[in-house]
Design a protein around this motif. Structure first.
Motif, short mmCIF file in Angstrom:
data_model
loop_
_atom_site.label_atom_id
_atom_site.label_comp_id
_atom_site.label_asym_id
_atom_site.label_seq_id
_atom_site.Cartn_x
_atom_site.Cartn_y
_atom_site.Cartn_z
N ALA A 6 -39.05 -21.52 -20.36
CA ALA A 6 -40.19 -21.83 -21.21
C ALA A 6 -40.62 -20.55 -21.92
N PHE A 7 -40.30 -20.44 -23.23
CA PHE A 7 -40.63 -19.24 -23.97
C PHE A 7 -42.11 -19.22 -24.32
N PRO A 8 -42.71 -18.03 -24.43
CA PRO A 8 -44.13 -17.93 -24.79
C PRO A 8 -44.37 -18.09 -26.29
N PHE A 9 -43.35 -18.49 -27.04
CA PHE A 9 -43.48 -18.68 -28.48
C PHE A 9 -42.52 -19.80 -28.91
N LEU A 10 -42.71 -20.27 -30.12
CA LEU A 10 -41.85 -21.32 -30.64
C LEU A 10 -40.43 -20.81 -30.82
N THR A 11 -39.46 -21.64 -30.54
CA THR A 11 -38.05 -21.28 -30.72
C THR A 11 -37.36 -22.31 -31.60
N LEU A 12 -36.09 -22.08 -31.91
CA LEU A 12 -35.36 -22.96 -32.81
C LEU A 12 -34.75 -24.13 -32.06
N PRO A 13 -35.00 -25.36 -32.49
CA PRO A 13 -34.32 -26.50 -31.89
C PRO A 13 -32.85 -26.50 -32.31
N SER A 14 -32.02 -27.10 -31.48
CA SER A 14 -30.58 -27.05 -31.72
C SER A 14 -30.17 -27.70 -33.04
N GLU A 15 -30.95 -28.66 -33.52
CA GLU A 15 -30.54 -29.38 -34.72
C GLU A 15 -30.65 -28.56 -36.00
N VAL A 16 -31.35 -27.43 -35.98
CA VAL A 16 -31.44 -26.63 -37.20
C VAL A 16 -30.32 -25.61 -37.30
N VAL A 17 -29.52 -25.50 -36.25
CA VAL A 17 -28.40 -24.57 -36.25
C VAL A 17 -27.09 -25.35 -36.11
N THR A 18 -26.19 -25.16 -37.06
CA THR A 18 -24.87 -25.76 -36.99
C THR A 18 -23.89 -24.69 -36.50
N PHE A 19 -23.41 -24.88 -35.29
CA PHE A 19 -22.50 -23.89 -34.69
C PHE A 19 -21.06 -24.39 -34.81
N GLY A 20 -20.19 -23.54 -35.35
CA GLY A 20 -18.80 -23.94 -35.61
C GLY A 20 -17.87 -23.83 -34.44
N GLY A 21 -18.36 -23.37 -33.29
CA GLY A 21 -17.52 -23.25 -32.10
C GLY A 21 -16.86 -21.88 -31.99
N TRP A 22 -16.28 -21.64 -30.82
CA TRP A 22 -15.63 -20.37 -30.53
C TRP A 22 -14.15 -20.46 -30.85
N MET A 23 -13.64 -19.44 -31.53
CA MET A 23 -12.22 -19.36 -31.87
C MET A 23 -11.66 -18.09 -31.23
N ILE A 24 -10.44 -18.19 -30.71
CA ILE A 24 -9.85 -17.06 -29.98
C ILE A 24 -8.35 -17.02 -30.21
N GLY A 25 -7.77 -15.83 -30.13
CA GLY A 25 -6.34 -15.70 -30.30
C GLY A 25 -5.93 -14.26 -30.51
#
Length: 303
Positions: A6-25
């Motif tokens: 529980a953060f003491p301030f407002l944080t970003l909900p997951s729906e406002v961030v589009t994460f492209g996933g992890w790529m490795i090689g």
């Protein structure tokens, strides 16, 4: 997804961030989606990891109750490595700014094989970059406030179980013209790098051109393996005890590091002796020094 903190301030909900996933090689080659286990990895293989994300800055500002025109976020890419539940080494490897004029980021890093051990943890966080005037009592206003993050753990090889790095190779092919081309084995390592992961910083090459040695190695002949291990131990212990600050350097070495392994060998061959005494034995009684390490390298009968 439920938050555990529980953060003491407002944080970003997951729906406002589009994460492209992890790529490795492999560096310079097309990358693939990261799996839970990185297979077919060896101690000379560097790794490249990348991640992309895009932020709906207008929605992010609304969620944080901040002015969208002044909102600047830092996308921070951090990696850590080491066996156990927490990475032994952790560092920031890339940072990009997110704002209304630049809402996406691609973060990547090349990881040195000598620093990899056991597991790899990668994490991208969005931090408030600059001071802000909040429109709400809970708006984040302090630079560095952590607003969103995503992480992944990747087990390296077989889950990070420690093993001694040995490779059977043709010296005439791998080391043509080298002074050690006719040696039965060769220990590849760099003195002085005590905080490096042992599995990535040390490698024992066995010469497949010498058939008798190669056959004994493959068959697990105990005396042959003892001689090989003794050579590794003698080289590394002698190099470390020669350092005037060896005691302090070894005390700072983490589990799985070169220094920790050398300390273990020293305790095994010279139990109860301080570094100064072991140094003196090496300088004045080199035969006793090497014989003690040869005795300590006894691997017993190998099935």
């Amino acid at each position: 997804m439920k938050r555990r903190t529980a953060f003491p301030f407002l944080t970003l909900p997951s729906e406002v961030v589009t994460f492209g996933g992890w790529m490795i090689g492999d560096p310079g080659q097309p990358l693939s989606p990261a799996q839970d286990i990185l297979s077919a990895w060896d101690y000379e293989r560097d790794i490249e990891v990348s991640a992309t994300l895009e932020v709906d800055v207008a929605e992010a500002a609304l969620s944080l109750q901040l002015d969208p025109d002044k909102l600047v976020l830092a996308a921070v890419f951090r990696n850590g490595t080491g066996a156990g539940s927490m990475p032994r080494h952790s560092q920031i490897c890339a940072t990009e700014m997110i704002s209304a004029s630049s809402s996406s980021a691609t973060l990547s890093t090349r990881l040195d094989s000598t620093r990899l051990s056991g597991r790899l943890k990668v994490e991208v966080s969005l931090l408030l970059q600059s001071e802000a005037e909040g429109l709400h009592a809970l708006s984040p206003v302090v630079p560095g406030s952590r607003l969103w993050s995503v992480a992944k753990d990747v087990l390296i090889e077989d889950g990070g179980d420690s093993r001694f790095p040995i490779e059977l190779v043709s010296f005439t092919s791998c080391f043509p013209g080298a002074p050690h081309v006719h040696s039965p084995w060769y220990v590849d390592w760099k003195p002085g790098v005590l905080d490096a992961d042992f599995g990535g910083a040390v490698r024992l090459y066995v010469n497949s051109d010498i058939e008798d040695i190669a056959d004994r190695f493959v068959e697990g002949d105990a005396l042959t393996l003892q001689a090989m291990l003794s050579d590794v131990m003698s080289q590394m212990v002698a190099s470390v005890v020669a350092l005037e600050e060896a005691e302090d350097l070894l005390a700072d070495c983490a589990d799985g590091s070169v220094g920790q392994q050398v300390r273990t060998w020293m305790d095994l061959a010279f139990p109860g002796h301080p570094v100064s005494t072991i140094r003196s034995i090496n300088e004045h009684l080199p035969g006793k020094f090497r014989a003690a390490l040869l005795s300590a390298s006894d691997v017993g009968e190998v099935a």
